[in-house]
Design a protein around this motif. Sequence first.
Motif, short mmCIF file in Angstrom:
data_model
loop_
_atom_site.label_atom_id
_atom_site.label_comp_id
_atom_site.label_asym_id
_atom_site.label_seq_id
_atom_site.Cartn_x
_atom_site.Cartn_y
_atom_site.Cartn_z
N TRP A 1 14.39 -52.73 -106.42
CA TRP A 1 14.29 -52.22 -105.20
C TRP A 1 14.80 -50.65 -105.51
N GLY A 2 14.33 -49.80 -104.47
CA GLY A 2 14.48 -48.40 -104.60
C GLY A 2 13.59 -47.75 -103.36
N GLY A 3 13.74 -46.54 -103.51
CA GLY A 3 13.09 -45.55 -102.62
C GLY A 3 13.25 -44.39 -103.03
N SER A 4 12.50 -43.36 -101.98
CA SER A 4 12.39 -41.82 -102.15
C SER A 4 12.63 -41.06 -101.15
N ILE A 5 13.04 -39.90 -101.09
CA ILE A 5 13.07 -38.91 -100.20
C ILE A 5 12.45 -37.52 -100.91
N ASP A 6 11.50 -37.01 -100.22
CA ASP A 6 10.80 -35.63 -100.63
C ASP A 6 10.36 -36.19 -102.17
N ASN A 7 10.97 -35.25 -102.91
CA ASN A 7 10.50 -35.48 -104.38
C ASN A 7 11.51 -36.07 -105.41
N THR A 8 12.62 -36.92 -104.69
CA THR A 8 13.53 -37.48 -105.49
C THR A 8 13.41 -38.99 -105.40
N TYR A 9 13.29 -39.82 -106.27
CA TYR A 9 13.06 -41.11 -106.49
C TYR A 9 14.53 -41.88 -107.21
N VAL A 10 14.67 -43.02 -106.60
CA VAL A 10 15.46 -44.01 -107.37
C VAL A 10 15.08 -45.46 -107.50
N GLN A 11 15.21 -45.88 -108.53
CA GLN A 11 14.87 -47.41 -108.77
C GLN A 11 15.98 -47.99 -109.23
N VAL A 12 16.25 -49.30 -108.78
CA VAL A 12 17.27 -50.17 -109.36
C VAL A 12 16.62 -51.82 -109.68
N THR A 13 16.78 -52.02 -110.95
CA THR A 13 16.00 -53.15 -111.52
C THR A 13 17.23 -54.16 -112.16
N GLY A 14 16.84 -55.54 -111.69
CA GLY A 14 17.55 -56.44 -112.44
C GLY A 14 19.04 -56.46 -111.29
N SER A 15 18.74 -56.25 -109.93
CA SER A 15 20.00 -56.18 -108.96
C SER A 15 20.41 -57.33 -108.57
N ASN A 16 21.84 -57.57 -108.56
CA ASN A 16 22.49 -58.72 -107.71
C ASN A 16 22.22 -59.88 -108.48
N CYS A 17 22.42 -59.82 -109.80
CA CYS A 17 21.97 -60.99 -110.81
C CYS A 17 23.28 -61.68 -111.26
N ALA A 18 24.31 -61.74 -110.37
CA ALA A 18 25.41 -62.53 -111.08
C ALA A 18 25.99 -61.54 -112.32
N SER A 19 25.77 -62.13 -113.45
CA SER A 19 26.36 -61.81 -114.60
C SER A 19 25.63 -60.62 -115.29
N LEU A 20 24.24 -60.37 -115.14
CA LEU A 20 23.53 -59.47 -115.56
C LEU A 20 23.76 -58.01 -115.10
N THR A 21 23.37 -57.16 -115.98
CA THR A 21 23.65 -55.83 -115.74
C THR A 21 22.42 -54.93 -115.07
N GLU A 22 22.62 -54.54 -113.86
CA GLU A 22 21.33 -53.81 -113.19
C GLU A 22 20.99 -52.40 -114.06
N HIS A 23 20.04 -51.98 -113.97
CA HIS A 23 19.48 -50.68 -114.42
C HIS A 23 19.23 -49.84 -113.50
N ARG A 24 19.62 -48.55 -113.58
CA ARG A 24 19.35 -47.68 -112.51
C ARG A 24 18.64 -46.44 -113.06
N THR A 25 17.56 -45.89 -112.33
CA THR A 25 16.84 -44.54 -112.76
C THR A 25 16.77 -43.65 -111.49
N THR A 26 16.89 -42.57 -111.67
CA THR A 26 16.79 -41.20 -110.85
C THR A 26 16.15 -40.17 -111.32
N HIS A 27 14.86 -39.77 -110.51
CA HIS A 27 14.18 -38.35 -111.07
C HIS A 27 13.70 -37.81 -110.09
N THR A 28 13.43 -36.91 -110.49
CA THR A 28 12.86 -35.55 -109.34
C THR A 28 11.53 -35.14 -109.95
N ARG A 29 10.49 -34.96 -109.13
CA ARG A 29 9.29 -34.41 -109.64
C ARG A 29 9.08 -32.98 -109.02
#
Length: 149
Positions: A121-149
């Motif tokens: 899941w994720g979203g953006s505002i203006d030119n800043t973007y966030v993405q979260v992958t592998g979220s809410n998976c019990a023992s698995l670790t999620e991965h987050r990335t944020t970037h600005t264009r």
Amino acid sequence: MRFTHSMLGAAAVAALALGTTTALAAPASAAPNTTPQKVCGVGYKTVNSAPVGSLGTVYLAYNASNGNNCVVTIRNNPGTAVAMSAWIYVPDTNEGDSDDGRYTSYAGPSYVIGKGHCVDWGGSIDNTYVQVTGSNCASLTEHRTTHTR
């Protein structure tokens, strides 16, 4: 709404990279006291969130009674409409939903059935973007990335 992972990724990248908007999307009204529960509806509880730089927050909410996840991106300071998005995807089922356009306060809600599944899941505002992958998976670790264009 069905998406394949590559279609969702390509659509998200294209929309985010080009800053495209939905031509017929009506701007959400400015609501300084907006919460994920007000946007997603009754029964939704926030289970995760990610800052969108200093501009706002993307929230992941879950409704235990129907198994639906909801994602909404909320600005810290509503104002002039800017490009915003909120999206969610379940890799196991290839189900996803997204909302993007020019909004004054929030983007979304985007819903998907996700009971018992990891979600991206994720979203953006203006030119800043966030993405979260592998979220809410019990023992698995999620991965987050944020970037600005």
